[in-house]
Design an enzyme around this catalytic site. Structure first.
Site, PDB file in Angstrom:
ATOM      1  N   GLY A 119       0.860  -1.180   0.000  1.00 46.32           N
ATOM      2  CA  GLY A 119       0.000   0.000   0.000  1.00 46.32           C
ATOM      3  C   GLY A 119       0.889   1.219   0.000  1.00 46.32           C
ATOM      4  O   GLY A 119       1.999   1.191   0.554  1.00 46.32           O
ATOM      5  N   GLU A 202       9.202  -5.841 -17.578  1.00 45.32           N
ATOM      6  CA  GLU A 202       8.882  -6.384 -16.267  1.00 45.32           C
ATOM      7  C   GLU A 202       7.666  -5.651 -15.691  1.00 45.32           C
ATOM      8  O   GLU A 202       7.470  -4.476 -15.980  1.00 45.32           O
ATOM      9  CB  GLU A 202      10.089  -6.216 -15.319  1.00 45.32           C
ATOM     10  CG  GLU A 202      10.560  -4.798 -15.058  1.00 45.32           C
ATOM     11  CD  GLU A 202      11.524  -4.259 -16.130  1.00 45.32           C
ATOM     12  OE1 GLU A 202      11.717  -4.928 -17.153  1.00 45.32           O
ATOM     13  OE2 GLU A 202      12.049  -3.146 -15.920  1.00 45.32           O
ATOM     14  N   GLU A 302      -1.521   7.559 -15.856  1.00 46.41           N
ATOM     15  CA  GLU A 302      -2.382   8.320 -14.955  1.00 46.41           C
ATOM     16  C   GLU A 302      -2.638   9.728 -15.508  1.00 46.41           C
ATOM     17  O   GLU A 302      -3.761  10.232 -15.471  1.00 46.41           O
ATOM     18  CB  GLU A 302      -1.748   8.369 -13.562  1.00 46.41           C
ATOM     19  CG  GLU A 302      -1.784   7.007 -12.887  1.00 46.41           C
ATOM     20  CD  GLU A 302      -0.610   6.685 -11.971  1.00 46.41           C
ATOM     21  OE1 GLU A 302      -0.444   5.501 -11.633  1.00 46.41           O
ATOM     22  OE2 GLU A 302       0.150   7.601 -11.600  1.00 46.41           O
ATOM     23  N   HIS A 349       6.522  11.018 -13.420  1.00 44.53           N
ATOM     24  CA  HIS A 349       7.633  10.078 -13.583  1.00 44.53           C
ATOM     25  C   HIS A 349       7.317   9.066 -14.675  1.00 44.53           C
ATOM     26  O   HIS A 349       6.174   8.635 -14.825  1.00 44.53           O
ATOM     27  CB  HIS A 349       7.988   9.386 -12.269  1.00 44.53           C
ATOM     28  CG  HIS A 349       6.857   8.624 -11.648  1.00 44.53           C
ATOM     29  ND1 HIS A 349       6.496   7.362 -12.035  1.00 44.53           N
ATOM     30  CD2 HIS A 349       5.992   8.967 -10.667  1.00 44.53           C
ATOM     31  CE1 HIS A 349       5.479   6.955 -11.311  1.00 44.53           C
ATOM     32  NE2 HIS A 349       5.136   7.908 -10.484  1.00 44.53           N
ATOM     33  N   THR A 350       8.318   8.750 -15.464  1.00 46.59           N
ATOM     34  CA  THR A 350       8.186   7.691 -16.446  1.00 46.59           C
ATOM     35  C   THR A 350       9.504   6.943 -16.484  1.00 46.59           C
ATOM     36  O   THR A 350      10.466   7.329 -15.818  1.00 46.59           O
ATOM     37  CB  THR A 350       7.798   8.272 -17.832  1.00 46.59           C
ATOM     38  OG1 THR A 350       7.446   7.183 -18.690  1.00 46.59           O
ATOM     39  CG2 THR A 350       8.932   9.056 -18.476  1.00 46.59           C
ATOM     40  N   VAL A 437      17.803   0.615 -13.495  1.00 50.45           N
ATOM     41  CA  VAL A 437      18.347  -0.688 -13.110  1.00 50.45           C
ATOM     42  C   VAL A 437      17.929  -1.695 -14.183  1.00 50.45           C
ATOM     43  O   VAL A 437      16.738  -1.861 -14.449  1.00 50.45           O
ATOM     44  CB  VAL A 437      17.790  -1.098 -11.721  1.00 50.45           C
ATOM     45  CG1 VAL A 437      18.241  -2.487 -11.344  1.00 50.45           C
ATOM     46  CG2 VAL A 437      18.231  -0.075 -10.682  1.00 50.45           C
ATOM     47  N   GLY A 447       6.991   3.600  -7.774  1.00 47.96           N
ATOM     48  CA  GLY A 447       6.330   4.902  -7.957  1.00 47.96           C
ATOM     49  C   GLY A 447       6.146   5.621  -6.618  1.00 47.96           C
ATOM     50  O   GLY A 447       6.391   6.829  -6.500  1.00 47.96           O
ATOM     51  N   ASP A 448       5.743   4.878  -5.592  1.00 43.13           N
ATOM     52  CA  ASP A 448       5.533   5.484  -4.256  1.00 43.13           C
ATOM     53  C   ASP A 448       6.848   5.989  -3.676  1.00 43.13           C
ATOM     54  O   ASP A 448       6.908   7.032  -3.016  1.00 43.13           O
ATOM     55  CB  ASP A 448       4.954   4.448  -3.275  1.00 43.13           C
ATOM     56  CG  ASP A 448       3.788   3.696  -3.882  1.00 43.13           C
ATOM     57  OD1 ASP A 448       3.126   4.285  -4.755  1.00 43.13           O
ATOM     58  OD2 ASP A 448       3.555   2.535  -3.498  1.00 43.13           O
TER      59      ASP A 448
HETATM   60  P1  AMP Z   1       4.513   3.301 -11.168  1.00 36.91           P
HETATM   61  O1  AMP Z   1       4.201   2.821 -12.535  1.00 36.91           O
HETATM   62  O2  AMP Z   1       3.734   4.500 -10.774  1.00 36.91           O
HETATM   63  O3  AMP Z   1       4.595   2.257 -10.116  1.00 36.91           O
HETATM   64  O4  AMP Z   1       6.019   3.861 -11.264  1.00 36.91           O
HETATM   65  C1  AMP Z   1       6.992   3.131 -11.823  1.00 36.91           C
HETATM   66  C2  AMP Z   1       8.167   4.071 -12.040  1.00 36.91           C
HETATM   67  O5  AMP Z   1       9.306   3.409 -11.567  1.00 36.91           O
HETATM   68  C3  AMP Z   1       8.440   4.382 -13.501  1.00 36.91           C
HETATM   69  O6  AMP Z   1       7.784   5.546 -13.905  1.00 36.91           O
HETATM   70  C4  AMP Z   1       9.947   4.555 -13.522  1.00 36.91           C
HETATM   71  O7  AMP Z   1      10.265   5.921 -13.328  1.00 36.91           O
HETATM   72  C5  AMP Z   1      10.426   3.759 -12.308  1.00 36.91           C
HETATM   73  N1  AMP Z   1      11.097   2.512 -12.705  1.00 36.91           N
HETATM   74  C6  AMP Z   1      10.504   1.421 -13.229  1.00 36.91           C
HETATM   75  N2  AMP Z   1      11.427   0.463 -13.483  1.00 36.91           N
HETATM   76  C7  AMP Z   1      12.622   0.960 -13.099  1.00 36.91           C
HETATM   77  C8  AMP Z   1      13.966   0.460 -13.116  1.00 36.91           C
HETATM   78  N3  AMP Z   1      14.236  -0.758 -13.590  1.00 36.91           N
HETATM   79  N4  AMP Z   1      14.950   1.258 -12.640  1.00 36.91           N
HETATM   80  C9  AMP Z   1      14.675   2.489 -12.156  1.00 36.91           C
HETATM   81  N5  AMP Z   1      13.429   3.010 -12.133  1.00 36.91           N
HETATM   82  C10 AMP Z   1      12.416   2.266 -12.597  1.00 36.91           C
HETATM   83  C1  GLC Z   2      -1.339  -0.612  -4.542  1.00 36.08           C
HETATM   84  C2  GLC Z   2      -1.488  -2.069  -4.136  1.00 36.08           C
HETATM   85  C3  GLC Z   2      -0.489  -2.471  -3.089  1.00 36.08           C
HETATM   86  C4  GLC Z   2       0.915  -2.091  -3.515  1.00 36.08           C
HETATM   87  C5  GLC Z   2       0.971  -0.644  -3.957  1.00 36.08           C
HETATM   88  C6  GLC Z   2       2.320  -0.323  -4.543  1.00 36.08           C
HETATM   89  O1  GLC Z   2      -1.668   0.208  -3.469  1.00 36.08           O
HETATM   90  O2  GLC Z   2      -2.795  -2.300  -3.647  1.00 36.08           O
HETATM   91  O3  GLC Z   2      -0.572  -3.845  -2.857  1.00 36.08           O
HETATM   92  O4  GLC Z   2       1.822  -2.295  -2.470  1.00 36.08           O
HETATM   93  O5  GLC Z   2      -0.011  -0.370  -4.933  1.00 36.08           O
HETATM   94  O6  GLC Z   2       2.329   0.915  -5.139  1.00 36.08           O
END
Ligand code: AMP
Ligand code: GLC
Length: 462
Positions: A119, A202, A302, A349-350, A437, A447-448
């Site tokens: 979460g 991934e 988003e 962020h992307t 990475v 993302g969090d």
């Molecule tokens: P979210 O999709 O909101 O959970 O955020 C994922 C974010 O994590 C992406 O926007 C990237 O900026 C970052 N991210 C994803 N994969 C990697 C990686 N392998 N190394 C560094 N940052 C990453």
């Molecule tokens: C959502 C999911 C949670 C996960 C989190 C990561 O809140 O419900 O399981 O840890 O996303 O961003």
């Protein structure tokens, strides 16, 4: 800014400087309030033979159907396996509520490789409190013994009411065994193969066996003593509204509105972590109240989903079309969002770069984004960050060279653009190439990690 090699050198120096500046400033943050979603993440790293066997046992055709189109919720095993396949085929994240007890049992028997705090609130609490040493007060809808055991040591607190009196205690000192809210996270690496499908990147599929977070259950402590709780906070981060639906969003939104009133009366800046919100009515409501937040954190999917709500269909489509996404399109969308809602800070962020549009100026915005990129790389490498040394190690991860072409593009576009910062008339734009990475351990929670590190880091630097 010079040639390619010089650019990499400049960013390397900026990264090192930002790490030191932010880590020195973090202890000055007095307290961060985190609401609302905390759960247990049971992480399973998928094995393709095992998954194929399970799909064959249920019936390939039955499962494939749901990998074409996701079901609304999970009531049968084919929904679960189809959902996992949906994510693998596209390399995209998805999350569905698991309604049926028998599927919950199936998932439990399938098992997990690792248990982690989950979460947005849980992840941010462990990072800010457990790793950065910043005091946090977290909303944990259900504090089971297992959930409590996943919190790190450090200044992490949950409110407890004893004979009407508020106490702040570490979750392990809450001493009540409430329910387990478990989200099963099925992770797969880039190139993961099942039958003829191959994951383009991934990602993970989440099945939430949880009756509290998806309904945004708000604990009595937060309903009854919210004003007192906020006395210890100078910043707040709100998240967890994404799973609400048109059927259940109205009641929690009334309470959230009241919480925002209290925070605003006290002048506490509030960040909204905007996770993907599939229900359009809820997304519309969120966009409607966005101006009540100081800051928002989001990714391309988003942002596109918000543009759609704002009637900007063309820009929404363009945001989803190309990868990596052209920052000029993102900047257009961010400007629209800021102008329409009045929000002061938008952090995008992307994969490969971050942007921040703010209604104020200052290099600390960039330094906080750089620090956030280090934290993200640490999270990708380790899955679970347990100390600042993990973040420091990320300084050695290469900076994404592909983003430097975008940097050049922005330099041509904005006359005053230097070291990632463009000072515009009434706004500021920041661009940073991120660390990437190559083979991340897992993807959940990155993302969090990015959003909370950047928001809190920036305020610490101020
Ligand atoms: P979210 O999709 O909101 O959970 O955020 C994922 C974010 O994590 C992406 O926007 C990237 O900026 C970052 N991210 C994803 N994969 C990697 C990686 N392998 N190394 C560094 N940052 C990453
Ligand atoms: C959502 C999911 C949670 C996960 C989190 C990561 O809140 O419900 O399981 O840890 O996303 O961003």
């Amino acid at each position: 800014m010079g040639n390619f090699k010089d650019r990499i050198g400049t960013w390397k120096a900026l990264y090192t400087e930002a790490f030191h500046k932010v880590t020195e400033a973090l202890p000055q943050v007095r307290g961060v309030l985190l609401a609302y979603n905390t759960n247990i993440d049971a992480i399973k790293y998928l094995d393709s033979q095992d998954l194929e066997d399970r799909i064959e046992r249920i019936g390939r055709e039955k499962v494939l159907k749901y990998s074409e189109e996701l079901p609304e919720r999970i009531t049968r095993v084919e929904h679960l396996l189809g959902g996992i396949l949906w994510s693998i085929r596209r390399g995209k994240a998805a999350e569905l509520f698991v309604e049926s007890c028998s599927v919950r049992f199936y998932m439990k028997m399938w098992g997990w490789d690792e248990l982690r705090i989950g979460g947005q609130v849980g992840i941010m609490a462990n990072l800010l409190g457990g790793v950065y040493g910043v005091p946090v007060i977290a909303h944990v809808p259900q504090l089971s013994r297992l959930q409590a055991s996943l919190f790190l040591d450090g200044p992490i607190y949950v409110p407890k009411l004893e004979c009407g009196k508020l106490k702040l205690v570490h979750p392990r000192k809450f001493w009540r065994d409430e329910e387990n809210c478990i989200h099963y996270i099925y992770e797969f690496p880039r190139g993961f193969r099942v039958f003829d499908f191959e994951a383009p990147r991934e990602n993970r599929f989440i099945g939430s066996a949880d009756d509290y977070n998806p309904n945004l259950y708000i604990r009595p402590e937060f309903r009854e003593a919210f004003e007192e709780i906020t006395e210890k906070a100078e910043l707040a981060i709100i998240s967890g509204l994404q799973a609400l639906t048109k059927e259940n969003y109205k009641e929690p939104f009334v309470e959230i509105g009241r919480h925002l009133d209290v925070l605003s009366a006290k002048g506490i800046p509030v960040h909204l972590e905007f996770a993907f919100t599939p229900d359009e009515a809820v997304r519309r409501k969120l966009v409607e109240i966005l101006g009540r937040f100081t800051s928002v954190g989001l990714n391309e999917v988003e942002l596109a989903s918000i543009m759609e709500i704002l009637g900007e269909k063309a820009i929404s489509e363009r945001l989803l079309k190309t990868e990596p996404i052209d920052p000029l399109i993102v900047i257009d969308a961010m400007n629209i969002l800021m102008d329409r809602t009045g929000i002061e800070r938008i952090h995008f962020h992307t994969y490969g770069y971050y942007l921040a549009l703010t209604s104020y100026h200052g290099e600390e915005v960039r330094d906080a984004l750089l620090f956030a990129s280090l934290a993200a790389a640490a999270k990708a490498m380790k899955g679970n960050i347990t100390g600042l040394k993990d973040v420091r190690k990320a300084l050695a991860v290469p900076t994404n060279e592909k983003a430097l072409i975008f940097e050049e593009k922005l330099e041509r576009e904005f006359s005053e653009f230097e070291r990632g910062v463009a000072k515009l008339e009434d706004k500021q734009l920041v661009f940073v190439p991120t660390k990437i990475v190559v083979s991340p351990k897992s993807t959940v929670g990155i993302g969090d990690t990015i959003s909370s590190s950047a928001f809190v880091g920036e305020f610490a630097l101020r």
